[in-house]
Design a protein around this motif. Structure first.
Motif, short mmCIF file in Angstrom:
data_model
loop_
_atom_site.label_atom_id
_atom_site.label_comp_id
_atom_site.label_asym_id
_atom_site.label_seq_id
_atom_site.Cartn_x
_atom_site.Cartn_y
_atom_site.Cartn_z
N ALA A 130 0.83 -1.21 0.00
CA ALA A 130 0.00 0.00 0.00
C ALA A 130 0.87 1.26 0.00
CB ALA A 130 -0.93 -0.01 1.21
N ALA A 131 1.91 1.28 0.83
CA ALA A 131 2.79 2.45 0.89
C ALA A 131 3.52 2.66 -0.44
CB ALA A 131 3.79 2.30 2.03
N ALA A 132 4.04 1.58 -1.02
CA ALA A 132 4.76 1.71 -2.29
C ALA A 132 3.83 2.17 -3.41
CB ALA A 132 5.40 0.37 -2.66
N THR A 133 2.60 1.68 -3.41
CA THR A 133 1.64 2.10 -4.42
C THR A 133 1.31 3.58 -4.27
OG1 THR A 133 0.69 -0.11 -4.48
CG2 THR A 133 -0.65 1.65 -5.41
N LEU A 134 1.12 4.02 -3.05
CA LEU A 134 0.83 5.44 -2.82
C LEU A 134 2.02 6.32 -3.20
CD1 LEU A 134 -1.12 5.32 0.56
CD2 LEU A 134 -2.02 5.92 -1.69
N ILE A 135 3.21 5.88 -2.87
CA ILE A 135 4.40 6.70 -3.14
C ILE A 135 4.72 6.74 -4.64
CG2 ILE A 135 6.91 6.83 -2.84
CD1 ILE A 135 6.41 5.75 0.03
N PHE A 136 4.84 5.56 -5.25
CA PHE A 136 5.35 5.51 -6.62
C PHE A 136 4.28 5.73 -7.68
CE2 PHE A 136 8.55 3.09 -4.25
CZ PHE A 136 9.66 3.86 -4.56
N VAL A 137 3.11 5.13 -7.51
CA VAL A 137 2.09 5.23 -8.56
C VAL A 137 1.25 6.49 -8.38
CG1 VAL A 137 0.10 4.10 -9.60
CG2 VAL A 137 2.06 2.74 -8.86
#
Length: 153
Positions: A130-137
């Protein structure tokens, strides 16, 4: 007073100096820009210079105040799982999409530790995904599909 030198520190610091120097030298082939409008070569130059400086500090520490460090056994299982996770991410992110690939990669790296329970590993993987999706995407707006064509979605 006897000075001890640490060969591992000197070698590791030397490797950092070489890698940082290579990045800094490679960045000079790109436009650096100005401090207010940085070009594509500014960030690699900065990172390379910082890496080389830290490597030089490690070399000096190893030559001046080196201590003898006792290393335990190498955790080969963890090393293998983390390398496998990185290879998995790189080879499947376009086919599976960002969300499932990130979830599996996070789960694999979490399970590299021996003392992690499966439920805790799943919770960490869900949070990291969830964090990676929010940050990168969402935040950086990288053009990576959330769900890939291999899933038929």
């Amino acid at each position: 007073m006897e000075r001890r030198r640490s060969l591992p520190d000197v070698l590791a610091g030397g490797i950092f100096v070489l890698i940082g120097g290579a990045f800094a030298a490679g960045s000079l082939g790109h436009e650096l820009g100005t401090p207010l409008r940085m070009g594509p070569g500014a960030f690699p130059l900065l990172v390379g210079a910082i890496t080389a400086a830290l490597g030089l500090a490690i070399v000096v520490k190893g030559l001046v105040a080196g201590g003898v460090a006792a290393f335990g056994p190498v955790p080969w299982r963890a090393v293998a799982v983390i390398v496998l996770a990185v290879l998995f991410f790189g080879s499947t992110v376009r086919g599976l999409g960002f969300v499932p690939t990130s979830a599996v990669t996070a789960l694999l790296t979490t399970l590299a530790a021996r003392r992690v329970r499966p439920l805790a590993a799943a919770a960490v993987a869900a949070g990291l995904t969830a964090a990676a999706t929010l940050i990168f995407v969402v935040g950086l707006q990288l053009r990576i599909p959330l769900w890939g064509p291999w899933l038929g979605l």
